[in-house]
Each structure stands twice: as C-alpha cells, then as structure tokens.
Design a protein around this motif. Structure first.
Motif, short mmCIF file in Angstrom:
data_model
loop_
_atom_site.label_atom_id
_atom_site.label_comp_id
_atom_site.label_asym_id
_atom_site.label_seq_id
_atom_site.Cartn_x
_atom_site.Cartn_y
_atom_site.Cartn_z
N GLU A 242 0.84 -1.18 0.00
CA GLU A 242 0.00 0.00 0.00
C GLU A 242 0.88 1.24 0.00
OE1 GLU A 242 -2.93 0.09 3.06
OE2 GLU A 242 -3.50 -1.97 2.76
N GLY A 243 0.26 2.35 0.04
CA GLY A 243 1.02 3.59 0.09
C GLY A 243 0.65 4.49 -1.06
N LYS A 244 0.83 5.75 -0.82
CA LYS A 244 0.36 6.75 -1.77
C LYS A 244 1.16 6.74 -3.08
CE LYS A 244 1.66 11.53 -1.18
NZ LYS A 244 1.54 12.72 -0.47
N ASN A 245 2.45 6.43 -3.02
CA ASN A 245 3.28 6.49 -4.22
C ASN A 245 3.55 5.13 -4.84
OD1 ASN A 245 3.51 9.26 -4.03
ND2 ASN A 245 5.28 9.12 -2.68
N ARG A 246 2.83 4.11 -4.42
CA ARG A 246 3.06 2.76 -4.93
C ARG A 246 2.64 2.67 -6.39
NH1 ARG A 246 3.80 -2.06 -5.77
NH2 ARG A 246 2.34 -3.76 -5.89
N GLY A 247 3.45 2.02 -7.16
CA GLY A 247 3.11 1.76 -8.55
C GLY A 247 3.33 2.92 -9.49
N ARG A 248 3.92 4.00 -9.02
CA ARG A 248 4.15 5.12 -9.91
C ARG A 248 5.28 4.83 -10.88
NH1 ARG A 248 3.86 10.77 -6.86
NH2 ARG A 248 3.24 11.59 -8.85
N GLY A 249 6.40 4.39 -10.35
CA GLY A 249 7.52 4.03 -11.21
C GLY A 249 8.09 5.19 -11.98
N LYS A 250 9.00 4.88 -12.87
CA LYS A 250 9.62 5.91 -13.68
C LYS A 250 8.99 5.92 -15.06
CE LYS A 250 14.03 6.08 -11.41
NZ LYS A 250 15.44 6.23 -11.56
N ASN A 251 9.03 7.06 -15.69
CA ASN A 251 8.50 7.20 -17.03
C ASN A 251 9.53 6.66 -18.02
OD1 ASN A 251 7.07 7.86 -19.23
ND2 ASN A 251 7.29 10.07 -19.03
N GLU A 252 9.26 5.49 -18.58
CA GLU A 252 10.21 4.84 -19.47
C GLU A 252 9.78 4.95 -20.92
OE1 GLU A 252 10.73 0.92 -17.97
OE2 GLU A 252 11.61 1.62 -16.10
N ASN A 253 8.95 5.94 -21.24
CA ASN A 253 8.47 6.11 -22.60
C ASN A 253 9.44 6.90 -23.47
OD1 ASN A 253 6.16 4.78 -21.87
ND2 ASN A 253 5.03 6.65 -21.41
N GLU A 254 10.57 7.34 -22.91
CA GLU A 254 11.51 8.16 -23.65
C GLU A 254 12.09 7.41 -24.84
OE1 GLU A 254 12.33 11.38 -23.13
OE2 GLU A 254 10.85 11.47 -21.54
N SER A 255 12.30 6.09 -24.70
CA SER A 255 12.95 5.33 -25.76
C SER A 255 12.02 5.04 -26.93
CB SER A 255 13.52 4.03 -25.20
OG SER A 255 12.46 3.25 -24.69
N GLU A 256 10.70 5.12 -26.71
CA GLU A 256 9.77 4.84 -27.78
C GLU A 256 9.80 5.95 -28.82
OE1 GLU A 256 5.79 4.12 -26.54
OE2 GLU A 256 6.40 2.73 -24.97
N LYS A 257 9.75 5.54 -30.08
CA LYS A 257 9.68 6.53 -31.16
C LYS A 257 8.21 6.81 -31.43
CE LYS A 257 13.93 7.17 -32.54
NZ LYS A 257 14.55 8.45 -32.62
N LYS A 258 7.82 8.07 -31.29
CA LYS A 258 6.45 8.43 -31.60
C LYS A 258 6.46 9.35 -32.81
CE LYS A 258 6.37 12.06 -28.14
NZ LYS A 258 5.78 12.57 -26.93
N GLU A 259 5.33 9.40 -33.48
CA GLU A 259 5.22 10.19 -34.69
C GLU A 259 5.30 11.67 -34.37
OE1 GLU A 259 1.93 10.86 -38.20
OE2 GLU A 259 1.94 8.99 -37.08
N LEU A 260 6.03 12.39 -35.19
CA LEU A 260 6.22 13.83 -34.99
C LEU A 260 4.94 14.56 -35.38
CD1 LEU A 260 8.46 15.77 -34.13
CD2 LEU A 260 9.07 16.01 -36.51
N VAL A 261 4.45 15.41 -34.47
CA VAL A 261 3.21 16.14 -34.68
C VAL A 261 3.54 17.54 -35.18
CG1 VAL A 261 1.11 17.00 -33.60
CG2 VAL A 261 2.08 14.82 -32.86
N PHE A 262 2.98 17.91 -36.32
CA PHE A 262 3.18 19.24 -36.88
C PHE A 262 1.99 20.12 -36.53
CE2 PHE A 262 5.65 16.49 -39.74
CZ PHE A 262 6.88 17.10 -39.62
N LYS A 263 2.18 21.44 -36.64
CA LYS A 263 1.10 22.36 -36.30
C LYS A 263 0.03 22.37 -37.39
CE LYS A 263 2.89 26.66 -38.21
NZ LYS A 263 3.21 28.03 -37.94
N GLU A 264 -1.17 22.67 -36.95
CA GLU A 264 -2.31 22.77 -37.86
C GLU A 264 -2.86 24.19 -37.78
OE1 GLU A 264 -4.99 19.74 -36.59
OE2 GLU A 264 -3.61 18.12 -37.08
N ASP A 265 -4.02 24.42 -38.38
CA ASP A 265 -4.65 25.74 -38.31
C ASP A 265 -5.04 26.03 -36.87
OD1 ASP A 265 -4.37 26.13 -41.00
OD2 ASP A 265 -6.37 25.40 -41.51
N GLY A 266 -4.75 27.24 -36.40
CA GLY A 266 -5.09 27.62 -35.04
C GLY A 266 -4.08 27.18 -34.01
#
Length: 144
Positions: free
Chosen positions: A8-32
């Motif tokens: 138990e505990g308030k910070n249990r299961g938070r862990g580290k953000n390991e999504n840095e290594s994943e390649k995600k699609e580059l998002v370009f700007k749109e209108d507005g």
C-alpha cells in the motif's frame, strides 16, 4: 499486533517514465496552432511563452499534460491559440530535444530558435577556474 501493510502507500506503482525510448510520430502544427518556446512558469498550470510568430502568450497547461509531462523553461511546445482572445493559448504538446531538432531540420522552426539543450560540462570546455594565487601564500607563512 499490527497487520502488514505490504503493498500500500500513496506512491506505490508510480515508477519511472520509461516512454523516452519509444519513437512516436512527430506532430506538426495545424490551423489555429503555433510553435512556442517557454519563457517563464507562472504557477497554477500557467506559463508565459513566446510564439515563433513574435507574440508573447499566456498559456494554460491542459489537464492531460498537467501531472504527467513536466514542462521546463526553454522547452519547445505546441500551443492551440484561442479564437476569442489573442494573447491566450492552451499547451497541446511538449517536444523533447530530438523532436525539436527534427522540426528545425524540416523548416518548421526558425533557424534562430534555441533548442532546449542542457549545459553540460565535459571535455572540450574551456570554462575552467584559474587559481594561480592560491599556492603562493604558503611561502609567506613559513617565515613567521
């Protein structure tokens, strides 16, 4: 005798953000939407950003990014401009340094844009402190 609290505990299961290594699609700007560089964090989920079209904008971090993505000064962000108010916007996305370099290479960001590179001190830096006067004081104290 107290029970084992175990997993138990308030910070249990938070862990580290390991999504840095994943390649995600580059998002370009749109209108507005517009690319901006963060100038100052104001608190309460608000920040001051300088859009690359030359306008200073008061931005609000939307709820999806608020506690999951940490935004720091000089980060490159994508903001959605509000139609009714010219100087207000909502932060849609934060680009990491590699994505910002790719945007610059594609010509989306201007050449004068400084990408959020950390100041690292390693080999090749000539910013060493010169201290020639420190060792000379020992000769004077021996005579006393």
């Amino acid at each position: 005798m107290p029970k084992n609290k175990g997993k138990e505990g308030k910070n249990r299961g938070r862990g580290k953000n390991e999504n840095e290594s994943e390649k995600k699609e580059l998002v370009f700007k749109e209108d507005g939407q517009e690319y901006a560089q963060l100038i100052k964090m104001l608190g309460n989920g608000q920040l001051k950003a300088m859009c690359f079209d030359g306008v200073k904008t008061l931005c609000h971090i939307r709820g999806k990014l608020r506690k999951t993505v940490w935004i720091n000064t000089s980060n490159i962000i994508l903001v959605g401009l509000q139609d009714d108010q010219d100087n207000k916007a909502v932060v849609i996305l934060k680009y990491n340094a590699d994505e910002a370099r790719n945007l610059k290479a594609y010509g989306e960001l201007p050449e004068h844009a400084k990408i959020n590179e950390m100041d690292t001190f390693g080999p090749g830096d000539d910013d060493e402190i010169q201290s020639d006067d420190i060792g000379d004081d020992d000769e004077d104290t021996d005579d006393i």
